[in-house]
Design a protein around this motif. Structure first.
Motif, PDB file in Angstrom:
ATOM      1  N   THR A  74     -14.434 -38.858 -16.595  1.00 27.49           N
ATOM      2  CA  THR A  74     -15.041 -40.292 -15.519  1.00 27.49           C
ATOM      3  C   THR A  74     -16.386 -40.471 -15.362  1.00 27.49           C
ATOM      4  O   THR A  74     -17.210 -39.509 -15.820  1.00 27.49           O
ATOM      5  N   GLU A  77     -20.232 -41.853 -10.470  1.00 29.23           N
ATOM      6  CA  GLU A  77     -19.426 -42.241  -9.349  1.00 29.23           C
ATOM      7  C   GLU A  77     -20.568 -43.429  -8.894  1.00 29.23           C
ATOM      8  O   GLU A  77     -20.181 -44.511  -8.943  1.00 29.23           O
ATOM      9  N   GLU A  78     -22.341 -43.168  -9.034  1.00 28.09           N
ATOM     10  CA  GLU A  78     -23.322 -44.085  -9.278  1.00 28.09           C
ATOM     11  C   GLU A  78     -22.803 -45.792 -10.465  1.00 28.09           C
ATOM     12  O   GLU A  78     -22.496 -46.096  -9.887  1.00 28.09           O
ATOM     13  N   ILE A  80     -20.208 -46.030 -11.850  1.00 24.01           N
ATOM     14  CA  ILE A  80     -18.943 -47.083 -11.689  1.00 24.01           C
ATOM     15  C   ILE A  80     -19.494 -48.101 -10.072  1.00 24.01           C
ATOM     16  O   ILE A  80     -19.108 -48.902 -10.281  1.00 24.01           O
ATOM     17  N   LEU A  81     -20.171 -47.752  -9.283  1.00 24.69           N
ATOM     18  CA  LEU A  81     -20.572 -48.481  -8.048  1.00 24.69           C
ATOM     19  C   LEU A  81     -21.308 -49.239  -8.713  1.00 24.69           C
ATOM     20  O   LEU A  81     -21.647 -50.323  -8.320  1.00 24.69           O
ATOM     21  N   PHE A  84     -19.724 -52.601 -10.135  1.00 19.58           N
ATOM     22  CA  PHE A  84     -19.433 -53.235  -9.095  1.00 19.58           C
ATOM     23  C   PHE A  84     -19.714 -54.828  -8.087  1.00 19.58           C
ATOM     24  O   PHE A  84     -20.088 -55.161  -8.225  1.00 19.58           O
ATOM     25  N   TYR A 133     -15.086 -51.964  -2.990  1.00 19.04           N
ATOM     26  CA  TYR A 133     -15.143 -51.262  -4.517  1.00 19.04           C
ATOM     27  C   TYR A 133     -15.608 -50.126  -4.167  1.00 19.04           C
ATOM     28  O   TYR A 133     -16.072 -48.914  -4.477  1.00 19.04           O
ATOM     29  N   ARG A 134     -16.003 -49.553  -2.674  1.00 21.10           N
ATOM     30  CA  ARG A 134     -16.858 -48.113  -2.497  1.00 21.10           C
ATOM     31  C   ARG A 134     -16.127 -47.496  -1.747  1.00 21.10           C
ATOM     32  O   ARG A 134     -16.366 -45.885  -3.107  1.00 21.10           O
ATOM     33  N   CYS A 137     -14.177 -46.620  -5.602  1.00 22.33           N
ATOM     34  CA  CYS A 137     -15.598 -45.761  -6.412  1.00 22.33           C
ATOM     35  C   CYS A 137     -15.059 -44.092  -6.432  1.00 22.33           C
ATOM     36  O   CYS A 137     -14.730 -43.711  -7.145  1.00 22.33           O
ATOM     37  N   TYR A 138     -14.959 -43.818  -4.938  1.00 21.99           N
ATOM     38  CA  TYR A 138     -15.050 -43.005  -3.691  1.00 21.99           C
ATOM     39  C   TYR A 138     -13.963 -41.541  -4.601  1.00 21.99           C
ATOM     40  O   TYR A 138     -14.459 -41.106  -5.065  1.00 21.99           O
ATOM     41  N   THR A 141     -13.634 -40.625  -8.401  1.00 22.36           N
ATOM     42  CA  THR A 141     -14.666 -39.912  -8.811  1.00 22.36           C
ATOM     43  C   THR A 141     -14.256 -38.782  -8.124  1.00 22.36           C
ATOM     44  O   THR A 141     -14.075 -37.651  -8.012  1.00 22.36           O
TER      45      THR A 141
END
Length: 147
Positions: A74, A77-78, A80-81, A84, A133-134, A137-138, A141
């Motif tokens: 995976t 997180e950053e 994936i953010l 988006f 999306y935040r 994403c959280y 992850t």
């Protein structure tokens, strides 16, 4: 690899999936789990393909190892953010769900209509058609929703 609370969550998930309570997840357990989620007509081939991903019978140790291997791949997180944020032109933390759907179904590793429906069932857009999306994403992850 995992902390105690994560292991406990995986144990609970394993227990839910082990429908016949024999300590192993087999094809019938998977079929029953899908049925509990509302997906009734799962093909045998699909279930068998899932089981082939394991090195042998799926007990809790194998289940935990398989999740660990999946989670290692995976993105942070950053990362994936940032993906988006390309679609968040106003910087509000929301993107139009129809835009995301179109991109997911036409770009790179394309999602099927069913996969998009599953994503939006888990993360429904708001009444204006925006996807948070935040939070998505959280969860991707960290495995749980933020308060």
């Amino acid at each position: 690899m995992f902390d105690q609370s994560q292991i406990q969550e995986f144990k609970e998930a394993f227990t839910i999936m082990d429908q016949n309570r024999d300590g192993f997840i087999d094809k019938e357990d998977l079929r029953d789990t899908f049925a509990a989620l509302g997906r009734i007509n799962v093909k045998n081939e699909e279930l068998e393909a899932m089981l082939k991903g394991a090195p042998g019978p799926i007990n809790f140790t194998v289940f935990l190892t398989m999740f660990g291997e999946k989670l290692k791949g995976t993105d942070p997180e950053e990362t994936i953010l940032h993906a988006f944020k390309v679609f968040d032109t106003e910087g509000k933390g929301f993107v139009k769900a129809d835009v995301i759907k179109e991109k997911l179904m036409t770009q790179a590793d394309r999602f099927s209509e069913e996969e998009v429906k599953q994503m939006f069932a888990a993360f429904p857009p708001d009444v204006c058609g925006n996807l948070d999306y935040r939070n998505l994403c959280y969860v991707i992850t960290h495995g749980e929703e933020k308060d």
